[in-house]
Design an enzyme around this catalytic site. Sequence first.
Site, mmCIF file in Angstrom:
data_model
loop_
_atom_site.group_PDB
_atom_site.id
_atom_site.type_symbol
_atom_site.label_atom_id
_atom_site.label_comp_id
_atom_site.label_asym_id
_atom_site.label_seq_id
_atom_site.Cartn_x
_atom_site.Cartn_y
_atom_site.Cartn_z
ATOM 1 N N HIS A 68 -10.646 26.694 114.768
ATOM 2 C CA HIS A 68 -11.080 27.682 113.772
ATOM 3 C C HIS A 68 -10.425 29.043 114.063
ATOM 4 O O HIS A 68 -9.799 29.639 113.184
ATOM 5 C CB HIS A 68 -12.612 27.779 113.830
ATOM 6 N N GLU A 69 -10.532 29.490 115.325
ATOM 7 C CA GLU A 69 -9.954 30.793 115.695
ATOM 8 C C GLU A 69 -8.432 30.757 115.613
ATOM 9 O O GLU A 69 -7.799 31.724 115.208
ATOM 10 C CB GLU A 69 -10.380 31.182 117.114
ATOM 11 N N HIS A 72 -7.232 31.480 112.132
ATOM 12 C CA HIS A 72 -7.238 32.928 111.858
ATOM 13 C C HIS A 72 -5.997 33.568 112.472
ATOM 14 O O HIS A 72 -5.280 34.339 111.843
ATOM 15 C CB HIS A 72 -8.449 33.609 112.523
HETATM 16 ZN ZN LIG Z 1 -13.872 32.765 111.801
#
Ligand SMILES: [Zn+2]
Length: 373
Positions: A68-69, A72
Amino acid sequence: MPGSSFPIGKLFGISIRLHFSWFFVFALVTWALTTQYFPALYPNWNLATSITTGVITSLLFFASVLAHEMMHSVVAQRSGIPVKSITLFIFGGVSQISREPDGPKVELRIALAGPLASIVLGGIFWAIWLTLPVTFEGIIAVTFWLGWINLLLGVFNLIPGFPLDGGRVLRSLLWWRTGNLRQATKAASNIGRGVGFLFIFGGVWLIFGGFWINGIWIAFIGWFLQNAAAGSYQQLAIQEMLKDHTASEIIDRNCLLLPPDTTVEKLVNEHILPTGQHCFIVAEDGHPRGFVSLQNIKTVPHKLWPGKLVREVMTPLDKLSWVRPDVNLAQVMNTLSQHDLSQLPVVEDGNIVGMISRDNLLAFINTRGKLGI
Ligand SMILES: [Zn+2]
């Protein structure tokens, strides 16, 4: 987030770090899976099977948070914004993206990338869970749980409370509409604080209802969200204020020129201790060769000070991070934090004209904060 994290590796040029609070959640997740989830599904499993599967599932859970990170961060890097590191900690992960995005569209893309990754991952885990024959009971339990947790992660992060991803989505849309980043941040941060307080309220309500572990957890998350929301607006306001001032305003110009063969002992005893002075330039024939900071001195064991020369411990001019007197203070702050420095020489036309310390910068911010300007 306060220190106490350490690096575990690098991915796409981004350093991955673990915060100590991560171990607490890792243990908690493993414990809950091992003692509650697996025994409820498969009472025939022995303890070793439960623990092994629990540990593997926890690791996959943290890999999911990392994915998830990572999304980003990769999108941020593709948009030209360097990412320093990703830290996994008690509430999941956080990407240290070096600066605010240049425009709302970039911010929207960065913000959506993470939850999208979680939702897609959740879908993949559930697809595996649905297609596997029932005999693969371990993998079925694990993929079901991971699918569910990833979907939850994606949806939770879309709650429109800044600094959650949903809050960033909201901020980018407001920014897009109004063209004003500060106003958009203020609105998104206020909504974020509201969401934080709702969590705290909900948590306390659960505690009174007898669900005290869940209640404490939710209230704790709310407290964290509320703080982070308030902090991120403050941070932006400080950055904006610093943009209007230049390094020349807070330079300490009282630097002492030292001959290269001065011993560290002499420097400490004759200059640092009696005067509290912090700015030392090593110069030869009037030309600066390097810069000595307290950080440099600390690397030499105390008993070696009498024999160590400042030219051996200094940071040479060509290896030094420095700024020019006319750069704005927001950039100075970024340089200090990016290289984790407590002081920074100011260089003009090849000469060190003075030094800026983190303390000076903080004092500058504090004074203005107190005066409300
Ligand atoms: Zn996030």
